[in-house]
Scaffold this active site. Structure first.
Site, PDB file in Angstrom:
ATOM      1  N   LYS A 184       0.829  -1.207   0.000  1.00  0.00           N
ATOM      2  CA  LYS A 184       0.000   0.000   0.000  1.00  0.00           C
ATOM      3  C   LYS A 184       0.874   1.272   0.000  1.00  0.00           C
ATOM      4  CE  LYS A 184      -3.950  -2.125  -0.070  1.00  0.00           C
ATOM      5  NZ  LYS A 184      -3.563  -3.536  -0.077  1.00  0.00           N
TER       6      LYS A 184
HETATM    7  C1  LIG Z   1      -9.705  -3.025  -1.737  1.00  0.00           C
HETATM    8  C2  LIG Z   1      -9.094  -3.745  -0.575  1.00  0.00           C
HETATM    9  N1  LIG Z   1      -9.828  -3.927   0.539  1.00  0.00           N
HETATM   10  C3  LIG Z   1      -9.324  -4.557   1.618  1.00  0.00           C
HETATM   11  C4  LIG Z   1      -8.051  -5.062   1.615  1.00  0.00           C
HETATM   12  C5  LIG Z   1      -7.533  -5.793   2.814  1.00  0.00           C
HETATM   13  O1  LIG Z   1      -6.413  -5.184   3.361  1.00  0.00           O
HETATM   14  P1  LIG Z   1      -5.488  -5.913   4.440  1.00  0.00           P
HETATM   15  O2  LIG Z   1      -4.509  -6.747   3.679  1.00  0.00           O
HETATM   16  O3  LIG Z   1      -4.836  -4.801   5.198  1.00  0.00           O
HETATM   17  O4  LIG Z   1      -6.368  -6.734   5.301  1.00  0.00           O
HETATM   18  C6  LIG Z   1      -7.240  -4.898   0.491  1.00  0.00           C
HETATM   19  C7  LIG Z   1      -5.864  -5.428   0.473  1.00  0.00           C
HETATM   20  O5  LIG Z   1      -5.236  -5.649  -0.521  1.00  0.00           O
HETATM   21  C8  LIG Z   1      -7.780  -4.226  -0.637  1.00  0.00           C
HETATM   22  O6  LIG Z   1      -7.039  -4.073  -1.757  1.00  0.00           O
END
Ligand SMILES: Cc1ncc(COP(=O)(O)O)c(C=O)c1O
Length: 392
Positions: A184
């Site tokens: 990210k």
């Molecule tokens: C659109 C979206 N929502 C939620 C997530 C979940 O994030 P995390 O890996 O921090 O749980 C991601 C992760 O890639 C994402 O791209």
């Protein structure tokens, strides 16, 4: 061709992050404590949201944000098929029904007109995903929500540094969830942040992120605290550690510089790729906005190019360029194809995009030569596989 493999993504960790982590490790307090509080406070300052709750991932953040919204078994929640699975899996975990509304081919964001078509008496919430960092049309979405008395929760995993009509992502709805996974725009290793304008949601999220416990560990064990606690409701182990927040504090300071670099690279890609009819690019929108450029995606047009995305990705790898696939649409994953059977008929745009989309390397660690190598590799494959080239 490049001699060394160019990874799709690479976190940018500097000496400041390392020193701050070492400081935590030496301080005797490594889990949720003063650095998490500081990171939350910096985050409210950055976004302008009155409340921020740090968690150990955006996935867990989505889970407890859905619970704070009062989403219950049997409720329907409308979201985009072009998202990471957490957006829908956390609804399924609660027993709610994910209802997918198709995307707009130009923006790759959920299409407000499609949302409206999916509303039933069981609809409880809308979860727009700011895909790649381009803000959804929040005025249109909030107007639909108001008309039908629905909650709106932004999936802002891609959207740190995204603005819509002058307001930061995370201040545009009832709650928003950010991700600090290593690919990210900023990272804490793993981690997430929930923002909300509602004080009652903030209190609820603070409880559910840590077992439903009346007092955080910091308040129990720090000087002046009392070790007595009670469990007020069902909760989870979703708290962020100070070790993670130590990284986040410095990453957040560097965000403007990081996003400026991403924007410069994205503009360079865009300027070059816009001339190829064989690929589609994410088009910007008419409303005032800032794109965080979390991802730079291209969508192959199968009518104009003779290669499937999976082979294109393979050939990029042979040219020593790493790529990503964001995303295989939710209803194309076997488990969800079964669970949501019947919904696919209304999702022609996301079905096609899902098969043809790929993400190019885009992060602040790339230099001009890296970007030129990416451009050269994509250009050579487009020329090699263009149907136009075959016909001539
Ligand atoms: C659109 C979206 N929502 C939620 C997530 C979940 O994030 P995390 O890996 O921090 O749980 C991601 C992760 O890639 C994402 O791209």
């Amino acid at each position: 061709m490049r001699s060394e493999f160019l990874p799709f993504s690479k976190p940018q960790i500097g000496q400041e992050e390392i020193d701050e982590v070492v400081d935590s490790l030496k301080s005797g307090w490594i889990t949720t404590g003063p650095k998490v509080q500081k990171f939350e406070s910096l985050f409210t300052g950055y976004t302008g949201s009155p409340h921020a709750v740090a968690v150990n991932s955006a996935t867990s953040g989505l889970h407890i944000a859905y619970l704070a919204a009062g989403i219950k078994p049997g409720d329907e929640v409308i979201t985009s098929p072009m998202t990471f699975i957490s957006t829908v899996s956390m609804l399924v975990a609660i027993g709610a029904k994910p209802v997918l509304a198709d995307i707009d081919l130009k923006t790759l964001n959920i299409d407000p007109a499609q949302i409206e078509k999916k509303i039933t008496p069981k609809t409880k919430a809308i979860v727009p995903v700011h895909f790649a960092g381009l803000p959804c049309d929040m005025d249109a979405i909030n107007a639909i929500a108001k008309k039908h008395n629905l909650v709106v929760i932004e999936d802002a995993a891609h959207a740190i540094g995204t603005y819509y009509k002058g307001k930061s992502a995370g201040t545009l709805s009832d709650a928003a969830v950010f991700s600090f996974h290593p690919i990210k725009n900023i990272t804490t290793g793993e981690g997430g942040m929930i923002t909300t304008p509602h004080p009652s949601w903030h209190d609820e999220l603070m409880l559910t992120r840590f077992h439903g416990m009346s007092k955080s560990a910091w308040k129990r064990y720090a000087k002046g605290g009392t070790p007595v606690y009670s469990i007020e409701r069902l909760g989870y182990k979703y708290n962020m550690m100070d070790i993670q927040a130590a990284i986040g504090i410095h990453q957040l300071k560097k965000l403007p510089e990081f996003n400026e670099k991403r924007t410069r690279l994205a503009n360079a890609y865009h300027k070059h790729f816009t001339k190829f009819p064989e690929i589609r690019l994410q088009q910007t929108v008419t409303y005032d906005h800032v794109h965080s450029w979390h991802l730079y995606v291209i969508v192959l047009d199968p009518r104009k190019i003779n290669i499937h995305r999976n082979d294109f990705v393979g050939e990029m790898g042979e040219l020593n360029i790493g790529t990503g696939v964001h995303f295989t649409a939710v209803h194309h994953h076997p488990y969800y194809a079964d669970l949501l059977r019947g919904q696919e008929t209304d999702l022609p745009v996301s079905s096609e995009v899902s098969e043809n989309i790929l993400s190019l390397p885009l992060h602040p660690g790339l230099d001009d030569q890296d970007a030129a190598d990416v451009i050269d590799a994509v250009t050579s494959l487009i020329k090699k596989h263009s149907k136009k080239a075959v016909a001539v």
